[in-house]
Design a protein around this motif. Structure first.
Motif, PDB file in Angstrom:
ATOM      1  N   UNK A  86       0.934  -1.252   0.035  1.00 34.49           N
ATOM      2  CA  UNK A  86      -0.038  -0.184  -0.024  1.00 34.49           C
ATOM      3  C   UNK A  86       0.836   1.284  -0.028  1.00 34.49           C
ATOM      4  N   UNK A  87       1.752   1.388   0.953  1.00 32.54           N
ATOM      5  CA  UNK A  87       2.790   2.566   1.000  1.00 32.54           C
ATOM      6  C   UNK A  87       3.334   2.634  -0.416  1.00 32.54           C
ATOM      7  N   UNK A  88       4.065   1.551  -1.144  1.00 28.14           N
ATOM      8  CA  UNK A  88       4.745   1.629  -2.127  1.00 28.14           C
ATOM      9  C   UNK A  88       3.893   2.236  -3.468  1.00 28.14           C
ATOM     10  N   UNK A  89       2.591   1.551  -3.485  1.00 29.16           N
ATOM     11  CA  UNK A  89       1.698   2.056  -4.610  1.00 29.16           C
ATOM     12  C   UNK A  89       1.323   3.619  -4.381  1.00 29.16           C
ATOM     13  N   UNK A  90       1.105   3.793  -3.144  1.00 28.66           N
ATOM     14  CA  UNK A  90       0.851   5.224  -2.965  1.00 28.66           C
ATOM     15  C   UNK A  90       2.040   6.227  -3.181  1.00 28.66           C
ATOM     16  N   UNK A  91       3.154   6.143  -2.814  1.00 26.07           N
ATOM     17  CA  UNK A  91       4.293   6.792  -2.835  1.00 26.07           C
ATOM     18  C   UNK A  91       4.596   6.789  -4.674  1.00 26.07           C
ATOM     19  N   UNK A  92       4.629   5.694  -5.085  1.00 25.57           N
ATOM     20  CA  UNK A  92       5.058   5.726  -6.609  1.00 25.57           C
ATOM     21  C   UNK A  92       3.771   5.835  -7.455  1.00 25.57           C
ATOM     22  N   UNK A  93       2.737   6.074  -7.000  1.00 27.39           N
ATOM     23  CA  UNK A  93       1.479   6.287  -7.901  1.00 27.39           C
ATOM     24  C   UNK A  93       1.393   5.478  -9.049  1.00 27.39           C
ATOM     25  N   UNK A  94       1.376   4.040  -8.708  1.00 25.67           N
ATOM     26  CA  UNK A  94       1.344   3.015  -9.736  1.00 25.67           C
ATOM     27  C   UNK A  94      -0.289   2.601  -9.533  1.00 25.67           C
ATOM     28  N   UNK A  95      -1.260   3.453  -9.925  1.00 20.30           N
ATOM     29  CA  UNK A  95      -2.535   3.436  -9.932  1.00 20.30           C
ATOM     30  C   UNK A  95      -3.144   2.274 -10.915  1.00 20.30           C
ATOM     31  N   UNK A  96      -2.426   2.505 -12.249  1.00 16.81           N
ATOM     32  CA  UNK A  96      -2.892   1.725 -13.267  1.00 16.81           C
ATOM     33  C   UNK A  96      -2.340   0.305 -13.505  1.00 16.81           C
ATOM     34  N   UNK A  97      -1.316   0.195 -12.840  1.00 17.50           N
ATOM     35  CA  UNK A  97      -0.390  -1.213 -12.896  1.00 17.50           C
ATOM     36  C   UNK A  97       0.020  -1.183 -11.439  1.00 17.50           C
ATOM     37  N   UNK A  98      -0.745  -1.261 -10.502  1.00 17.89           N
ATOM     38  CA  UNK A  98      -0.130  -1.378  -9.023  1.00 17.89           C
ATOM     39  C   UNK A  98       0.605  -2.750  -8.706  1.00 17.89           C
ATOM     40  N   UNK A  99       1.507  -2.553  -7.775  1.00 15.57           N
ATOM     41  CA  UNK A  99       2.207  -3.674  -6.904  1.00 15.57           C
ATOM     42  C   UNK A  99       1.217  -4.653  -6.616  1.00 15.57           C
ATOM     43  N   UNK A 136      14.975  -2.036   3.714  1.00 17.15           N
ATOM     44  CA  UNK A 136      14.156  -2.874   3.183  1.00 17.15           C
ATOM     45  C   UNK A 136      14.471  -3.258   1.734  1.00 17.15           C
ATOM     46  N   UNK A 137      14.607  -4.300   1.205  1.00 13.98           N
ATOM     47  CA  UNK A 137      14.842  -4.693  -0.156  1.00 13.98           C
ATOM     48  C   UNK A 137      13.899  -5.421  -0.410  1.00 13.98           C
ATOM     49  N   UNK A 138      13.032  -5.329  -1.497  1.00 16.70           N
ATOM     50  CA  UNK A 138      11.947  -6.255  -2.122  1.00 16.70           C
ATOM     51  C   UNK A 138      12.069  -6.230  -3.884  1.00 16.70           C
ATOM     52  N   UNK A 139      11.364  -7.386  -4.220  1.00 11.93           N
ATOM     53  CA  UNK A 139      11.258  -7.513  -5.447  1.00 11.93           C
ATOM     54  C   UNK A 139       9.860  -7.848  -5.705  1.00 11.93           C
ATOM     55  N   UNK A 140       9.248  -7.053  -6.828  1.00 16.95           N
ATOM     56  CA  UNK A 140       7.755  -7.061  -6.918  1.00 16.95           C
ATOM     57  C   UNK A 140       7.351  -8.425  -7.791  1.00 16.95           C
ATOM     58  N   UNK A 141       6.450  -8.688  -7.963  1.00 17.68           N
ATOM     59  CA  UNK A 141       5.932  -9.928  -8.928  1.00 17.68           C
ATOM     60  C   UNK A 141       6.462  -9.612 -10.401  1.00 17.68           C
TER      61      UNK A 141
END
Length: 115
Positions: free
Chosen positions: A33-46, A70-75
């Motif tokens: 939720x935080x990453x989608x909000x900060x990165x504004x990936x509304x059309x193709x969210x994590x 924190x280090x993550x990898x998205x799908x």
């Protein structure tokens, strides 16, 4: 007598990692939720992510190991280094560039999106 409770802010490194940095369903939902909000990936969210090892051992004698917050990898295969910082300095920007270079080497030239 009323007890005083000391509360650390979310910007505290320990609290930030406790809320977003653990590989649990609740932390994962919060970080997505935080990453989608900060990165504004509304059309193709994590929609999912995997927590990766944030430690990078020094490869040369005298060099320092780095530990990302924190280090993550998205799908979708994007690696994201999340760093909690309260202020910005020239030294901090240099450190971020160093972390980015370590990610490029570590993941053999992944797709990199800088926002």
């Amino acid at each position: 007598m009323e007890k005083k409770v000391h509360r650390e802010p979310l910007t505290s490194d320990i609290i930030f990692k406790a809320v977003f940095g653990r590989d649990t369903p609740g932390c994962k939902r919060a970080l997505i939720g935080l990453l989608n909000r900060i990165l504004e990936w509304e059309e193709d969210p994590i929609v999912d992510l995997v927590y990766l090892n944030p430690f990078s051992m020094a490869e040369l004698e005298g060099a320092k190991e780095i530990i990302m917050d924190i280090l993550v990898e998205t799908s979708r295969g994007e690696q994201i280094d999340i760093e909690m910082q309260i202020g910005t300095t020239r030294e901090l920007m240099n450190r971020f560039l160093y972390y980015l270079s370590k990610l490029v080497v570590r993941f053999e030239f992944p797709q990199i999106a800088i926002r």
